[in-house]
Motif scaffolding. Structure first.
Motif, mmCIF file in Angstrom:
data_model
loop_
_atom_site.group_PDB
_atom_site.id
_atom_site.type_symbol
_atom_site.label_atom_id
_atom_site.label_comp_id
_atom_site.label_asym_id
_atom_site.label_seq_id
_atom_site.Cartn_x
_atom_site.Cartn_y
_atom_site.Cartn_z
ATOM 1 N N MET A 41 0.835 -1.195 0.000
ATOM 2 C CA MET A 41 0.000 0.000 0.000
ATOM 3 C C MET A 41 0.875 1.252 0.000
ATOM 4 S SD MET A 41 -3.151 -1.370 0.494
ATOM 5 C CE MET A 41 -4.254 -0.337 1.441
ATOM 6 N N LYS A 42 0.238 2.401 -0.280
ATOM 7 C CA LYS A 42 0.931 3.685 -0.192
ATOM 8 C C LYS A 42 -0.076 4.796 -0.016
ATOM 9 C CE LYS A 42 2.713 5.841 -3.797
ATOM 10 N NZ LYS A 42 2.026 7.092 -3.745
ATOM 11 N N LYS A 43 0.418 5.999 0.259
ATOM 12 C CA LYS A 43 -0.435 7.170 0.425
ATOM 13 C C LYS A 43 -0.714 7.828 -0.923
ATOM 14 C CE LYS A 43 1.447 8.382 4.936
ATOM 15 N NZ LYS A 43 2.218 9.412 5.659
ATOM 16 N N TYR A 44 -1.936 8.307 -1.072
ATOM 17 C CA TYR A 44 -2.369 9.115 -2.208
ATOM 18 C C TYR A 44 -3.178 10.277 -1.635
ATOM 19 C CZ TYR A 44 -1.615 4.831 -4.996
ATOM 20 O OH TYR A 44 -1.091 3.723 -5.603
ATOM 21 N N PHE A 99 -10.421 12.712 -8.790
ATOM 22 C CA PHE A 99 -9.008 12.564 -9.123
ATOM 23 C C PHE A 99 -8.401 11.751 -7.987
ATOM 24 C CE2 PHE A 99 -8.679 17.094 -11.093
ATOM 25 C CZ PHE A 99 -9.111 16.644 -12.319
ATOM 26 N N ILE A 100 -7.447 10.905 -8.311
ATOM 27 C CA ILE A 100 -6.597 10.311 -7.287
ATOM 28 C C ILE A 100 -5.178 10.699 -7.657
ATOM 29 C CG2 ILE A 100 -5.772 8.218 -6.155
ATOM 30 C CD1 ILE A 100 -8.549 7.009 -6.719
ATOM 31 N N PHE A 101 -4.615 11.552 -6.802
ATOM 32 C CA PHE A 101 -3.275 12.069 -7.042
ATOM 33 C C PHE A 101 -2.229 11.154 -6.421
ATOM 34 C CE2 PHE A 101 -5.713 16.129 -7.183
ATOM 35 C CZ PHE A 101 -5.379 16.497 -8.475
ATOM 36 N N CYS A 133 -4.135 3.272 -0.197
ATOM 37 C CA CYS A 133 -4.646 2.264 -1.130
ATOM 38 C C CYS A 133 -3.477 1.449 -1.673
ATOM 39 C CB CYS A 133 -5.384 2.988 -2.259
ATOM 40 S SG CYS A 133 -6.169 1.905 -3.459
ATOM 41 N N THR A 134 -3.803 0.444 -2.452
ATOM 42 C CA THR A 134 -2.767 -0.384 -3.059
ATOM 43 C C THR A 134 -1.829 0.452 -3.930
ATOM 44 O OG1 THR A 134 -2.303 -2.248 -4.524
ATOM 45 C CG2 THR A 134 -4.327 -1.030 -4.964
#
Length: 152
Positions: A41-44, A99-101, A133-134
């Motif tokens: 996972m990571k931050k967006y 949008f997902i940045f 999210c992934t």
């Protein structure tokens, strides 16, 4: 009796083979390239686009601003800063799209939102929130290129 038994054996063997093939193996290089944590996972930053306060723009001006909006989406996607974008269908909440940045902070996302002509002209309003999210989500634009017959 032999034929149904043979079919049953074939189905069982196929299922076992499929289960073994579908078992994914950890790819450390891919995880590192996508900046994934130990959970993959990571931050967006998630951006909810709503109708803005500008209700006086002419149709011609609106058309021009939304053309710039689409160009900006393409630019940010090519830069890897925008991994998902899309409009909502008609709804009663004034939601226009998302949008997902591919950034970790609201400040970074604000800088990206500021490049959008439709947002600058207040045709759209952006609501930003951190999202987890992934890391594989970053691969969506590459996949989309392979399945979009007509390019925008």
């Amino acid at each position: 009796m032999k034929k149904p038994l043979l079919i049953l054996v074939f189905l069982v063997m196929s299922t076992i083979g499929f289960a073994q093939e579908s078992e994914a193996k950890y790819d450390e290089n891919l995880a590192k390239s996508l900046h994934a944590d130990e959970y993959g996972m990571k931050k967006y930053v998630f951006c909810l686009l709503k109708s803005g306060s500008n209700t006086t723009a002419s149709k011609e001006e609106t058309k021009k601003l939304f053309a710039g909006h689409m160009e900006n989406i393409g630019k940010l996607a090519k830069e890897g800063k925008l991994v998902v974008a899309g409009p909502f269908m008609k709804n009663d909440k004034n939601y226009r799209g998302i949008f997902i940045f591919n950034v970790e902070t609201i400040e970074e996302a604000k800088a990206l939102v500021a490049t959008d002509p439709a947002i600058k002209a207040n045709l759209l309003e952006a609501e930003l929130t951190p999202w987890y999210c992934t890391a594989a989500l970053q691969e969506i634009p590459k996949l989309h290129e392979k399945i979009a017959k007509t390019k925008m």
